[in-house]
Every structure is written in C-alpha cells, then in structure tokens.
Motif scaffolding. Structure first.
Motif, short mmCIF file in Angstrom:
data_model
loop_
_atom_site.label_atom_id
_atom_site.label_comp_id
_atom_site.label_asym_id
_atom_site.label_seq_id
_atom_site.Cartn_x
_atom_site.Cartn_y
_atom_site.Cartn_z
N ALA A 20 -0.37 -2.57 9.07
CA ALA A 20 0.87 -2.29 8.35
C ALA A 20 0.67 -1.36 7.17
O ALA A 20 1.58 -0.63 6.79
N MET A 21 -0.50 -1.36 6.58
CA MET A 21 -0.73 -0.55 5.39
C MET A 21 -1.24 0.85 5.70
O MET A 21 -1.60 1.59 4.80
N LYS A 22 -1.27 1.24 6.99
CA LYS A 22 -1.82 2.54 7.35
C LYS A 22 -1.10 3.68 6.64
O LYS A 22 -1.72 4.61 6.14
N ASN A 23 0.22 3.65 6.58
CA ASN A 23 0.99 4.69 5.91
C ASN A 23 1.50 4.22 4.55
O ASN A 23 2.51 4.70 4.06
N GLY B 75 1.78 3.11 -2.44
CA GLY B 75 2.12 2.18 -3.50
C GLY B 75 0.88 1.86 -4.32
O GLY B 75 -0.15 2.50 -4.20
N THR B 76 1.00 0.84 -5.12
CA THR B 76 -0.07 0.49 -6.04
C THR B 76 -0.85 -0.71 -5.52
O THR B 76 -0.29 -1.76 -5.24
N VAL B 77 -2.15 -0.50 -5.37
CA VAL B 77 -3.06 -1.59 -5.02
C VAL B 77 -3.62 -2.10 -6.34
O VAL B 77 -4.29 -1.38 -7.06
N LYS B 78 -3.30 -3.34 -6.65
CA LYS B 78 -3.76 -3.91 -7.92
C LYS B 78 -5.24 -4.26 -7.86
O LYS B 78 -6.00 -3.95 -8.74
N LYS B 79 -5.63 -4.95 -6.76
CA LYS B 79 -7.05 -5.25 -6.59
C LYS B 79 -7.36 -5.52 -5.13
O LYS B 79 -6.50 -5.94 -4.36
N VAL B 80 -8.61 -5.25 -4.78
CA VAL B 80 -9.11 -5.49 -3.43
C VAL B 80 -10.10 -6.64 -3.52
O VAL B 80 -11.06 -6.60 -4.30
N LEU B 81 -9.83 -7.68 -2.74
CA LEU B 81 -10.72 -8.85 -2.68
C LEU B 81 -11.50 -8.75 -1.37
O LEU B 81 -11.12 -9.35 -0.36
N ARG B 82 -12.57 -7.96 -1.37
CA ARG B 82 -13.30 -7.63 -0.13
C ARG B 82 -13.80 -8.86 0.61
O ARG B 82 -13.67 -8.95 1.82
N HIS B 83 -14.40 -9.79 -0.11
CA HIS B 83 -15.02 -10.94 0.55
C HIS B 83 -14.00 -11.94 1.09
O HIS B 83 -14.32 -12.73 1.97
N VAL C 234 -4.25 -7.23 -3.21
CA VAL C 234 -3.08 -7.57 -4.01
C VAL C 234 -2.31 -6.28 -4.26
O VAL C 234 -2.86 -5.31 -4.79
N LEU C 235 -1.04 -6.26 -3.84
CA LEU C 235 -0.18 -5.08 -3.99
C LEU C 235 0.89 -5.34 -5.03
O LEU C 235 1.32 -6.48 -5.23
N VAL D 13 6.62 -7.06 -8.24
CA VAL D 13 6.12 -8.38 -7.88
C VAL D 13 4.77 -8.20 -7.20
O VAL D 13 4.59 -7.29 -6.38
N GLU D 14 3.82 -9.04 -7.52
CA GLU D 14 2.51 -8.99 -6.87
C GLU D 14 2.54 -9.83 -5.61
O GLU D 14 2.99 -10.99 -5.64
N VAL D 15 2.08 -9.25 -4.49
CA VAL D 15 1.97 -9.96 -3.23
C VAL D 15 0.56 -9.76 -2.68
O VAL D 15 -0.09 -8.77 -2.96
N THR D 16 0.11 -10.71 -1.89
CA THR D 16 -1.22 -10.66 -1.30
C THR D 16 -1.09 -10.51 0.21
O THR D 16 -0.39 -11.29 0.85
N VAL D 17 -1.73 -9.47 0.76
CA VAL D 17 -1.70 -9.23 2.20
C VAL D 17 -3.14 -9.09 2.71
O VAL D 17 -4.06 -8.85 1.94
#
Length: 167
Positions: A126-129, A132-140, A145-146, A155-159
C-alpha cells in the motif's frame, strides 16, 4: 462524503456490523479502516490485521442527518464527529489520501522496501506510491509510524512495513 463516528475502542467491528444490518441504506457504506502488519506468534512471523484508527468507524453517505437519526437503532455509544455544532465530513483531500492508502477494501496492505542511507524506498504494498511523512521506522518490529491527516489534524498511525535490506 466520509464521516467519522467515534465509538468505544474494541467495539468498532461490532458497531460496523450492526450499522450495516440495521442502519445503512443501499447507497451507504459503513467500514473500519484496517492495516496489515507482521507479528511474531510462537516464533513465526504471521500477517495479522488490526484497526488503523482505534475507536473510529467511517461512514460514506450523502445525508448524514438522516443517517444520524437512524443510528439510534443500535444500542451502543456512537458519536458523529463535529466541528462546532455541525456534523462535518473529512476533508476531500484526506478522503482521497485514505482511499489511496486503503484501497476499495479499506485495508492498508503490508508493504516491503529497503533503506538507502536514511531514505526509505518502498517496493511493494500500500505504501508503494506513498507521499507523506514517516515519523519513524521500527525495523525489528516490521512497522512504520506515519503522520496521516484526519479531520484537519495530524494523527499518528502504525502500519506494517518490512525492510528487506539496507544499502
């Protein structure tokens, strides 16, 4: 137009089902925005689906006043979000953004990508295109968090997002 109904967290699916059965007419749609993500269950990565906006149900209708009157048929706490005294739809650009992210099924599909330095490159899902703003990447944890616009606020959402490699 899309409107937002606030409900008790955890009751979204049940209220959505009741609205579809008792409240919604044929040209209306009631749904919960969902997001796929990976989680470890008994040591295995498993794809699960959870709520994107806990505590919120979305309604697609052209006549919110009529829908609001019919909403009394269900026995649950429901509150259509308002701006002042008026029940207001989400902004058109927010609606198109959420449509792009969730698709026709209203599910944000699990994405995969890689990191090139500090830049995130999404190759599938879904995020291919995504713009927006990526707040943080939780790799592990395979999450991202977008910052998503909703009702004029951010609003912050986690995908779910799996980082395949780092370059």
């Amino acid at each position: 137009m899309w409107y937002v109904i606030q409900v008790y967290t955890g009751t979204e699916e049940e209220i959505c089902r009741q609205c579809r059965c008792k409240v919604a007419e044929k040209d209306e749609d009631v749904f919960v925005l969902l997001a796929e993500r990976m989680t470890k269950i008994r040591g295995q990565w498993t794809l699960i689906t959870g709520r994107l906006f806990p505590g919120y149900v979305f309604v697609k209708t052209e006549n919110i006043e009529d829908f609001f009157m019919r909403l009394r048929r269900i026995d649950a706490m429901t509150k259509v979000l308002r701006t002042g005294e008026d029940m207001t739809p989400i902004h058109p650009e927010e609606e198109s953004y959420l449509r792009l992210l969730g698709g026709d099924e209203h599910v944000v599909k699990y994405s995969e990508g890689y990191l090139e330095g500090e830049k995130l490159i999404v190759t599938s899902g879904a995020m291919k295109n995504f713009r927006g703003t990526v707040k943080k990447v939780l790799r592990h944890k395979r999450l991202v968090v977008l910052e998503v616009p909703l009702m004029g606020r951010i609003v912050e959402v986690t995908v779910g997002l799996g980082i395949v490699k780092r370059q």
